[in-house]
Design an enzyme around this catalytic site. Structure first.
Site, PDB file in Angstrom:
ATOM      1  CG  HIS A  31      -8.713  -2.893  -2.206  1.00 12.86           C
ATOM      2  ND1 HIS A  31      -9.538  -2.486  -2.751  1.00 12.86           N
ATOM      3  CD2 HIS A  31      -8.485  -2.231  -1.022  1.00 12.86           C
ATOM      4  CE1 HIS A  31      -9.859  -0.989  -2.449  1.00 12.86           C
ATOM      5  NE2 HIS A  31      -9.246  -1.250  -1.147  1.00 12.86           N
ATOM      6  CG  ASP A  49      -2.006   0.960   1.303  1.00 12.99           C
ATOM      7  OD1 ASP A  49      -3.281   0.510   1.063  1.00 12.99           O
ATOM      8  OD2 ASP A  49      -1.979   2.307   1.031  1.00 12.99           O
TER       9      ASP A  49
HETATM   10  P1  AMP Z   1      -9.748   1.644   0.373  1.00 11.29           P
HETATM   11  O1  AMP Z   1      -9.990   2.757   1.193  1.00 11.29           O
HETATM   12  O2  AMP Z   1     -10.132   0.516   1.249  1.00 11.29           O
HETATM   13  O3  AMP Z   1     -10.494   1.639  -0.703  1.00 11.29           O
HETATM   14  O4  AMP Z   1      -8.226   1.274   0.280  1.00 11.29           O
HETATM   15  C1  AMP Z   1      -7.417   1.970  -0.991  1.00 11.29           C
HETATM   16  C2  AMP Z   1      -6.159   1.831  -0.739  1.00 11.29           C
HETATM   17  O5  AMP Z   1      -5.306   2.012  -1.792  1.00 11.29           O
HETATM   18  C3  AMP Z   1      -5.505   2.832   0.377  1.00 11.29           C
HETATM   19  O6  AMP Z   1      -4.850   2.498   1.676  1.00 11.29           O
HETATM   20  C4  AMP Z   1      -4.592   3.533  -0.508  1.00 11.29           C
HETATM   21  O7  AMP Z   1      -3.466   4.194   0.297  1.00 11.29           O
HETATM   22  C5  AMP Z   1      -4.103   2.346  -1.537  1.00 11.29           C
HETATM   23  N1  AMP Z   1      -3.666   2.860  -2.828  1.00 11.29           N
HETATM   24  C6  AMP Z   1      -4.075   4.033  -3.821  1.00 11.29           C
HETATM   25  N2  AMP Z   1      -3.451   4.019  -4.609  1.00 11.29           N
HETATM   26  C7  AMP Z   1      -2.618   3.155  -4.700  1.00 11.29           C
HETATM   27  C8  AMP Z   1      -1.258   2.944  -5.577  1.00 11.29           C
HETATM   28  N3  AMP Z   1      -1.208   3.734  -6.722  1.00 11.29           N
HETATM   29  N4  AMP Z   1      -0.515   2.109  -5.066  1.00 11.29           N
HETATM   30  C9  AMP Z   1      -0.411   1.239  -3.741  1.00 11.29           C
HETATM   31  N5  AMP Z   1      -1.800   1.540  -2.912  1.00 11.29           N
HETATM   32  C10 AMP Z   1      -2.539   2.578  -3.457  1.00 11.29           C
END
Ligand code: AMP
Length: 116
Positions: free
Chosen positions: A102, A32
């Protein structure tokens, strides 16, 4: 199927870079970008599903593959002994920000007792 405007579809396709932890034909796991614990890895199916409800309705095999991916991440990160937490945020009340299902794998330290 991949969606053109989905960031996790692009990561799964290798169009956006990620720090890969595990990959197979069905699943990708990557660090993440904004970690909430010492270990914070996201496990995603390569096929696009909006959320946990979507994949449970029409992609139960891919959901199983995600759980296999979780096990691989847990082993790769050495989390078996002390444990870990799995989180899935769904929809607006669940604060889901990326609309591609995810599972968050969190661990590597003592986590908060509070879950909400
Ligand atoms: P959620 O709030 O459960 O939808 O989690 C989305 C997650 O995706 C968050 O923890 C973000 O930090 C992570 N995230 C968003 N963009 C990226 C990226 N390009 N690479 C890795 N993690 C990401």
């Amino acid at each position: 199927m991949a969606l053109d405007d989905c960031i996790f579809c692009k990561i799964a396709a290798g169009q956006i870079p990620s720090r890969k932890v595990y990959e197979d034909d069905t699943v990708l796991a990557f660090e993440d970008v904004n970690p909430q614990a010492k270990v914070h890895v996201l496990v995603v199916p390569k096929t696009h599903y909006t959320d946990i409800l979507d994949i449970s309705r029409r992609g139960i095999d891919d959901l199983g593959a995600m759980m296999r991916g979780v096990g691989e991440v847990v082993r790769a990160k050495g989390l078996e002994k002390n444990g870990f937490r799995l989180v899935n945020n769904c929809g607006s009340d669940g604060c889901q920000s990326v609309k591609h299902v995810h599972i968050h794998v969190l661990g590597g330290e003592q986590l908060s007792e509070k879950m909400s």
